[in-house]
Motif scaffolding. Structure first.
Motif: not given
Length: 371
Positions: A290, A338, A340-345
């Motif tokens: 991550n 920016y 970071a959230d898409k990486r988790e998804q």
């Protein structure tokens, strides 16, 4: 053991049909080894067998005529597993009394990871839903295939021991270019940009940073030599700053080329602040830690999928060193991660962590019938 010895305990064969089989063997053999005695491996090109010839459960096969007698010695054989698509796979797939399973190791968005060649097999085992979805976007009828999501079983033990670091401790970076492939239109490699990529990455974190340039195991010797020369020139320029590791075990600053036998996951255990990748399964493994992923956008004559940007929306895409520099400044230097959230998804989509942790691979093994 003689050539006539019956092998009644063997239920699975892992068929390594690629000329550079050791890298896939290093990935999958520890997984199958959790069931000792239940499997053997075939190295279809005996030349690649010499590096692992001490394993008594590997059978080097130099010609097609040797396969059928070997299978005949395994009366309880259920399935043959294939870690890669190769022409010689057909020499084993022709055995209709067995289940034939392709082993995916993470969707790479390469043309080779979803195409009509897969219709050779009965089943395709994939790391996550993303690889399964890729087949829905490829022209062809894949309705006859059974898809099973197994996670990445070779990462299971590694994941339990994965260290955690604060941002302040992350003063290292990784660059993982893929090999050039066989054809110009499927060459997704950024190797021609290596010197500029390394310079931008090192400048982003400063002179006391350490960068690890881990090449694909199938990289051509000329590319390995070229990258090694870049690293050697960097080390020579540092002179006295390149003392051996200190008592804390901290690595030397500057650039490093890990040995070709080094696993990518060994690099991912380091305190990396970011990674730079090409289109390959390396992107999938990098999601485990991550950190920002900077992905090379291949240029013509390389062909990329129409939805390339959509499928890699969790990565910072760059086409050249100037674009990489600008992204590194914004994301790393200025701290604006920016995506970071898409990486988790993407992690949840590309790798099924729950199935990785609960050993879904072995549940699928137990499910396989003897045809």
């Amino acid at each position: 053991m003689t050539r006539d010895t019956v092998l009644p305990d063997v239920e699975y064969v892992v068929y390594y049909g690629e000329k550079n089989a050791v890298s896939h063997y290093d990935m999958w053999n520890p997984v199958f080894a959790k069931r000792p005695g239940s499997y053997v491996s075939i190295f279809r090109f005996s030349a690649s067998w010499w590096d692992v010839n001490e394993d008594p459960d590997i059978y080097p096969i130099s010609q097609m005529a040797q396969i059928e007698p070997l299978f005949a010695r395994m009366p309880n054989l259920k399935a043959v597993f294939y870690p890669a698509n190769n022409g010689v796979n057909m020499q084993a797939v022709r055995h209709t009394d067995l289940t034939h399973v392709f082993l995916g190791h993470g969707d790479s968005n390469k043309a080779s990871s979803a195409n009509k060649c897969f219709r050779l097999y009965d089943e395709v085992w994939v790391a996550g839903q993303a690889h399964r979805d890729r087949f829905d976007r490829v022209s062809g009828d894949f309705s006859g295939l059974k898809f099973s999501i197994i996670g990445q079983p070779w990462m299971r033990d590694w994941l339990k021991k994965l260290p955690t670091y604060d941002v302040a401790e992350r003063n290292q970076w990784g660059y993982f270019p893929t090999w050039r492939g066989y054809y110009a239109n499927t060459n997704y490699s950024s190797l021609d940009l290596t010197k500029k990529v390394a310079a931008e990455a090192q400048a982003c974190l400063g002179e006391n940073a350490a960068g690890f340039l881990k090449l694909h195991p199938w990289s051509a010797p000329a590319d390995v030599k070229s990258v090694s020369r870049i690293v050697a020139d960097d080390q020579a320029s540092r002179q006295s700053a390149l003392d051996e590791e200190d008592d804390s075990g901290a690595p030397k600053v500057g650039l490093h080329v890990p040995d070709q036998s080094t696993q990518l996951r060994d690099i991912l255990k380091k305190p990396l602040r970011f990674v730079i990748c090409d289109i390959s399964a390396a992107v999938t493994e990098c999601l485990f830690i991550n950190v920002p992923v900077f992905l090379y956008y291949p240029q013509p004559p390389a062909l990329v999928a129409d939805d390339f940007e959509e499928q890699n929306a969790f990565c910072y895409l760059y086409r050249n060193a100037d674009e990489l520099r600008a992204l590194l400044k914004r994301v790393i230097t200025d701290g604006d991660d920016y995506l970071a959230d898409k990486r988790e998804q993407a992690m949840n989509n590309r790798i099924d962590l729950e199935r990785t942790k609960n050993g879904q691979f072995y549940k699928e093994l137990d499910r396989l019938p003897k045809i």
